[in-house]
Motif scaffolding. Structure first.
Motif, PDB file in Angstrom:
ATOM      1  N   SER A 172       0.801  -1.218   0.000  1.00  0.00           N
ATOM      2  CA  SER A 172       0.000   0.000   0.000  1.00  0.00           C
ATOM      3  C   SER A 172       0.834   1.268   0.000  1.00  0.00           C
ATOM      4  CB  SER A 172      -0.928  -0.001   1.224  1.00  0.00           C
ATOM      5  OG  SER A 172      -0.161  -0.074   2.411  1.00  0.00           O
ATOM      6  N   THR A 173       2.169   1.139   0.066  1.00  0.00           N
ATOM      7  CA  THR A 173       3.029   2.314   0.071  1.00  0.00           C
ATOM      8  C   THR A 173       3.229   2.835  -1.332  1.00  0.00           C
ATOM      9  OG1 THR A 173       4.996   0.938  -0.096  1.00  0.00           O
ATOM     10  CG2 THR A 173       4.232   1.466   2.121  1.00  0.00           C
ATOM     11  N   ALA A 174       3.836   4.034  -1.387  1.00  0.00           N
ATOM     12  CA  ALA A 174       4.061   4.642  -2.702  1.00  0.00           C
ATOM     13  C   ALA A 174       5.053   3.828  -3.521  1.00  0.00           C
ATOM     14  CB  ALA A 174       4.552   6.078  -2.527  1.00  0.00           C
ATOM     15  N   HIS A 175       6.023   3.219  -2.861  1.00  0.00           N
ATOM     16  CA  HIS A 175       7.024   2.438  -3.561  1.00  0.00           C
ATOM     17  C   HIS A 175       6.992   1.019  -3.020  1.00  0.00           C
ATOM     18  CE1 HIS A 175       8.735   6.046  -5.400  1.00  0.00           C
ATOM     19  NE2 HIS A 175       8.613   6.620  -4.217  1.00  0.00           N
ATOM     20  N   PRO A 176       6.379   0.088  -3.713  1.00  0.00           N
ATOM     21  CA  PRO A 176       6.278  -1.281  -3.208  1.00  0.00           C
ATOM     22  C   PRO A 176       7.649  -1.917  -3.067  1.00  0.00           C
ATOM     23  CG  PRO A 176       5.608  -1.139  -5.523  1.00  0.00           C
ATOM     24  CD  PRO A 176       5.776   0.259  -5.041  1.00  0.00           C
ATOM     25  N   GLY A 177       7.784  -2.896  -2.154  1.00  0.00           N
ATOM     26  CA  GLY A 177       9.039  -3.566  -1.910  1.00  0.00           C
ATOM     27  C   GLY A 177       9.529  -4.326  -3.127  1.00  0.00           C
ATOM     28  N   LEU A 178      10.850  -4.545  -3.137  1.00  0.00           N
ATOM     29  CA  LEU A 178      11.482  -5.224  -4.265  1.00  0.00           C
ATOM     30  C   LEU A 178      11.323  -6.733  -4.104  1.00  0.00           C
ATOM     31  CD1 LEU A 178      13.184  -4.786  -6.835  1.00  0.00           C
ATOM     32  CD2 LEU A 178      15.236  -4.988  -5.417  1.00  0.00           C
ATOM     33  N   ARG A 179      10.532  -7.340  -4.964  1.00  0.00           N
ATOM     34  CA  ARG A 179      10.285  -8.767  -4.949  1.00  0.00           C
ATOM     35  C   ARG A 179      10.412  -9.287  -6.378  1.00  0.00           C
ATOM     36  NH1 ARG A 179      10.152  -7.464  -0.322  1.00  0.00           N
ATOM     37  NH2 ARG A 179       8.787  -8.182   1.365  1.00  0.00           N
ATOM     38  N   VAL A 180      10.738 -10.563  -6.490  1.00  0.00           N
ATOM     39  CA  VAL A 180      10.788 -11.170  -7.810  1.00  0.00           C
ATOM     40  C   VAL A 180       9.428 -11.117  -8.479  1.00  0.00           C
ATOM     41  CG1 VAL A 180      11.165 -13.345  -9.051  1.00  0.00           C
ATOM     42  CG2 VAL A 180      12.742 -12.661  -7.237  1.00  0.00           C
ATOM     43  N   GLU A 181       8.386 -11.256  -7.671  1.00  0.00           N
ATOM     44  CA  GLU A 181       7.038 -11.236  -8.230  1.00  0.00           C
ATOM     45  C   GLU A 181       6.721  -9.925  -8.935  1.00  0.00           C
ATOM     46  OE1 GLU A 181       7.070 -14.035  -4.720  1.00  0.00           O
ATOM     47  OE2 GLU A 181       7.925 -12.095  -5.262  1.00  0.00           O
ATOM     48  N   SER A 182       7.346  -8.830  -8.500  1.00  0.00           N
ATOM     49  CA  SER A 182       7.047  -7.522  -9.080  1.00  0.00           C
ATOM     50  C   SER A 182       7.994  -7.140 -10.213  1.00  0.00           C
ATOM     51  CB  SER A 182       7.120  -6.450  -7.993  1.00  0.00           C
ATOM     52  OG  SER A 182       8.420  -6.390  -7.428  1.00  0.00           O
ATOM     53  N   LEU A 183       8.961  -7.998 -10.522  1.00  0.00           N
ATOM     54  CA  LEU A 183       9.924  -7.698 -11.590  1.00  0.00           C
ATOM     55  C   LEU A 183       9.317  -8.009 -12.948  1.00  0.00           C
ATOM     56  CD1 LEU A 183      13.242  -9.129 -10.117  1.00  0.00           C
ATOM     57  CD2 LEU A 183      12.421  -6.774 -10.031  1.00  0.00           C
ATOM     58  N   THR A 184       9.725  -7.255 -13.944  1.00  0.00           N
ATOM     59  CA  THR A 184       9.304  -7.512 -15.322  1.00  0.00           C
ATOM     60  C   THR A 184      10.542  -7.557 -16.217  1.00  0.00           C
ATOM     61  OG1 THR A 184       8.998  -5.129 -15.635  1.00  0.00           O
ATOM     62  CG2 THR A 184       7.038  -6.442 -15.142  1.00  0.00           C
ATOM     63  N   GLY A 185      10.417  -8.327 -17.271  1.00  0.00           N
ATOM     64  CA  GLY A 185      11.507  -8.417 -18.228  1.00  0.00           C
ATOM     65  C   GLY A 185      12.559  -9.453 -17.900  1.00  0.00           C
ATOM     66  N   TYR A 186      12.372 -10.270 -16.860  1.00  0.00           N
ATOM     67  CA  TYR A 186      13.362 -11.255 -16.460  1.00  0.00           C
ATOM     68  C   TYR A 186      13.079 -12.644 -17.020  1.00  0.00           C
ATOM     69  CZ  TYR A 186      15.667  -7.973 -13.341  1.00  0.00           C
ATOM     70  OH  TYR A 186      16.367  -6.912 -12.839  1.00  0.00           O
ATOM     71  N   GLY A 187      11.887 -12.873 -17.518  1.00  0.00           N
ATOM     72  CA  GLY A 187      11.582 -14.109 -18.216  1.00  0.00           C
ATOM     73  C   GLY A 187      11.899 -15.357 -17.438  1.00  0.00           C
ATOM     74  N   ALA A 188      12.849 -16.176 -17.996  1.00  0.00           N
ATOM     75  CA  ALA A 188      13.180 -17.471 -17.397  1.00  0.00           C
ATOM     76  C   ALA A 188      13.785 -17.316 -16.012  1.00  0.00           C
ATOM     77  CB  ALA A 188      14.139 -18.233 -18.313  1.00  0.00           C
ATOM     78  N   ALA A 189      14.479 -16.215 -15.750  1.00  0.00           N
ATOM     79  CA  ALA A 189      15.046 -16.010 -14.418  1.00  0.00           C
ATOM     80  C   ALA A 189      13.950 -15.869 -13.372  1.00  0.00           C
ATOM     81  CB  ALA A 189      15.952 -14.780 -14.422  1.00  0.00           C
ATOM     82  N   LYS A 190      12.888 -15.183 -13.718  1.00  0.00           N
ATOM     83  CA  LYS A 190      11.767 -15.038 -12.783  1.00  0.00           C
ATOM     84  C   LYS A 190      11.088 -16.377 -12.542  1.00  0.00           C
ATOM     85  CE  LYS A 190       7.515 -12.359 -12.139  1.00  0.00           C
ATOM     86  NZ  LYS A 190       6.655 -11.285 -12.702  1.00  0.00           N
ATOM     87  N   ASP A 191      10.916 -17.162 -13.606  1.00  0.00           N
ATOM     88  CA  ASP A 191      10.316 -18.493 -13.439  1.00  0.00           C
ATOM     89  C   ASP A 191      11.189 -19.367 -12.547  1.00  0.00           C
ATOM     90  OD1 ASP A 191       8.315 -17.636 -15.133  1.00  0.00           O
ATOM     91  OD2 ASP A 191       9.218 -18.530 -16.925  1.00  0.00           O
ATOM     92  N   TRP A 192      12.517 -19.296 -12.741  1.00  0.00           N
ATOM     93  CA  TRP A 192      13.438 -20.082 -11.913  1.00  0.00           C
ATOM     94  C   TRP A 192      13.315 -19.677 -10.443  1.00  0.00           C
ATOM     95  CZ3 TRP A 192      17.543 -18.635  -8.788  1.00  0.00           C
ATOM     96  CH2 TRP A 192      18.387 -19.656  -8.364  1.00  0.00           C
ATOM     97  N   ALA A 193      13.235 -18.381 -10.191  1.00  0.00           N
ATOM     98  CA  ALA A 193      13.154 -17.900  -8.808  1.00  0.00           C
ATOM     99  C   ALA A 193      11.852 -18.325  -8.135  1.00  0.00           C
ATOM    100  CB  ALA A 193      13.296 -16.381  -8.788  1.00  0.00           C
TER     101      ALA A 193
END
Length: 622
Positions: free
Chosen positions: A412-433
């Protein structure tokens, strides 16, 4: 000079001149045709230039070739790994010289033979160090009762094992260089592969535009020598493939026991003495010059000299008296350094181990072990030979980052926490994580063994594609600590054993944080294993071997996830990317337009509405 030494030196000069002729053919200075004589294939060389330019005087003609055609006698430029850089064309032919047709007939065969001989002499560069190494090898053969016929018979066999121990400083590196660079050993050419943790299966390898026979080179120095179990496995694999094995030592007890007990040929030599210096001077200056100065040779302290001393003191074209004076002075300096232990220790402290010879490294290591009261040593050895680890108290340079709290408040904050779920453009790396996240939950619940999980990843991509960001997001997603290090951090150690200690201690620190992520940035900086004859190859091979050992150990250690990042995956040793190590390789591409939009949306958070608001909404004109 005895017959064996004389023959080997003549043979060395012959193969060196033959290499010059072949280089001249590749560069277009000579042409070659083949014919069969008495069942043997014989190469016939002819000059590509008009031999009428030559006068018939060997010395003048040799200098003429060097002045006008030197570009045709130079090897192709090499890259950082010793491989020739391919060029699009041969060197430019001088405009004032007429090129001779390959099909042109010339009845003056004597002039043609003279031209070919002059080209070989012009490109031949006699080097004192290979000559001295060959003389040491000949002396060891005489002392050990091994003839050339015996040596050739063993070389013809599959998987021959050789043990060579000569008491000459610099011999451990000089002999592999002689074997690889000169082609003097029959049934070659050869390329050396250091005994490491991932041996190459090829009996022959394509190197420098030719096939070379692979030789397993077993290091004798304690710094680079693998463990007994690892060396036994390498020997078993090499001998099963028919690969020759060579162990070279500068001490009579330096050859590993596995090689010493199973070798087919065992050579032992006394090292540099006055007789060897006399033979070397005779090969360079002739027997008459040596006889005139035999009294000066006798006064030289030969036992204090190294192979490098011989190479820098004795040079073709230099007066023999200058060489003798240099040898006497270098021997005196070396003797003073050995007698003055304090001066030697202070001088050694200002030099990095990468520039030291193997014997100097062993000497430095023994000094470090003998002065534990003055400074902390990374390891200590008990009277029974067991190593006690005291390096855990030494800094590793790694940084431990704890994960951000895993709660819903950041959503709910202005800048959400850094999580793999919120990353874009990582493709197979995100699936691996995300797959690793599910597996880690099963592992912590006792439902999945660690060995069944994919816990090794190599991330590659251009600079700025977010490899470090991915590691930080993975830390928050998995809710485990992140241990951050880099190869440049490891290389900040002053000596080789300091570098290896930093590497081992980093992995040990990660084990204390388990379950955790060990992130190794710039992993391409560890380089690739090189032939043992390459400059400083033993240093870099030891670093690569240590990484291989630690990655193997991490496979057997529950709770350590290893992620390596690089901009240049092609610069990483193939063994690091094999099964059980960083076998999962995922490339992160540059973001496209939709991905860039998603990245901006993530970082802007709730401010996105204000940025994208229409002019009418902020009071502008519709």
């Amino acid at each position: 000079m005895d017959r064996l030494s004389s023959f080997l030196l003549r043979h060395l000069a012959h193969v060196e001149r033959r290499a010059v002729r072949r280089l001249a053919v590749r560069n277009g200075l000579l042409t070659m045709s083949t014919s069969i004589v008495d069942g043997h294939v014989v190469g016939r060389f002819r000059p590509a230039f008009d031999p009428s330019h030559l006068t018939g005087d060997a010395e003048r003609d040799r200098q003429w070739v060097r002045d006008h055609l030197a570009a045709f006698l130079i090897e192709a430029r090499q890259d950082d790994h010793g491989r020739p850089v391919l060029v699009t064309s041969v060197p430019a032919w001088p405009v004032h010289l007429a090129r001779r047709s390959a099909n042109e007939k010339n009845t003056d065969q004597a002039r043609v033979a003279h031209a070919v001989r002059v080209v070989a002499e012009a490109g031949y560069k006699p080097s004192v160090k290979p000559m001295a190494t060959l003389l040491l090898l000949a002396a060891a053969m005489e002392q050990s009762g091994v003839s050339l016929r015996d040596l050739g018979a063993v070389l013809r066999q599959p998987a021959p094992v050789f043990s060579v121990a000569v008491l000459a400083d610099g011999f451990e590196r000089a002999l592999p260089q002689l074997i690889e660079n000169t082609g003097i050993v029959p049934y070659g050419p050869y390329t050396g592969v250091a005994a490491d943790f991932a041996f190459n299966d090829d009996l022959w390898r394509w190197v420098d535009s030719e096939t070379r026979r692979v030789v397993l080179q077993v290091p004798a120095g304690q710094t680079n020598r693998p463990s007994r179990a690892a060396l036994r496995g390498q020997l078993l694999r090499a001998l099963a493939d028919g690969t020759p094995v060579l162990a070279v030592s500068e001490t009579h007890n330096g050859v590993p026991d596995q090689v010493d007990l199973t070798c087919d040929v065992r050579l032992t030599g006394a090292g540099i003495d006055r007789l060897l210096i006399a033979d070397l001077l005779e090969a360079v200056y002739g027997s008459e010059a040596v006889m005139r100065h035999d009294s000066s040779i006798v006064r030289i302290d030969a036992g204090a000299l190294t192979l490098d001393d011989l190479a820098i003191a004795i040079r073709p074209g230099r007066p023999i008296l200058s060489s003798l004076d240099a040898l006497a002075g270098l021997a005196a300096l070396n003797r003073e350094d050995k007698e003055d232990g304090n001066a030697d220790k202070n001088a050694g402290a200002s030099r990095r181990l990468i520039t030291q010879s193997p014997s100097e490294r062993r000497g430095q290591t023994s000094q470090d072990g003998g002065n534990r009261g003055d400074r902390t040593s990374s390891t200590s050895t008990s009277s029974k030979g067991k190593r006690k680890d005291s390096s855990r108290h030494k800094p590793t340079g790694a940084v431990v980052i704890q994960p951000e709290p895993d709660d819903d408040s950041s959503a709910s904050t202005a800048h959400p926490g850094l999580r793999v779920e919120s990353l874009t453009g990582y493709g197979a790396a995100k699936d691996w994580a995300l797959g690793l996240k599910a597996d880690l939950a099963d592992y912590l619940g006792g439902e999945l063994p660690w060995s069944d999980m994919s816990t090794k990843l190599l991330l590659s991509g251009p600079p700025g594609t977010g490899k470090t960001t991915f590691a930080r997001a993975l830390c928050n997603t998995l809710q485990v600590p992140l241990v951050v290090t880099s190869v440049s951090t490891w290389l900040q150690g002053e000596y080789l054993h300091d570098v290896l200690d930093r590497m081992a201690n980093t992995f040990a620190e990660a084990r204390t944080q388990a379950p955790c992520i060990l992130f190794i940035d710039e992993i391409d900086g560890i380089g690739q294993r090189a032939s043992a004859s390459r400059p400083y190859a033993d240093y870099w091979n030891a670093c690569v071997n240590k990484v291989l050992e630690l990655l193997d150990g991490a496979v057997k250690t529950d709770g350590v996830i290893v992620v390596g990042a690089t901009n240049r995956p092609d610069q990483i040793d193939e063994a690091i990317r094999r099964s059980g190590r960083l076998e999962t390789h995922i490339e992160i591409p540059r973001p496209d337009i939709p991905t860039l939009a998603s990245i901006l949306a993530h970082h802007l958070g709730s401010d996105l509405d204000a940025v994208t608001a229409s002019d009418a909404q902020v009071g502008g004109q519709p």
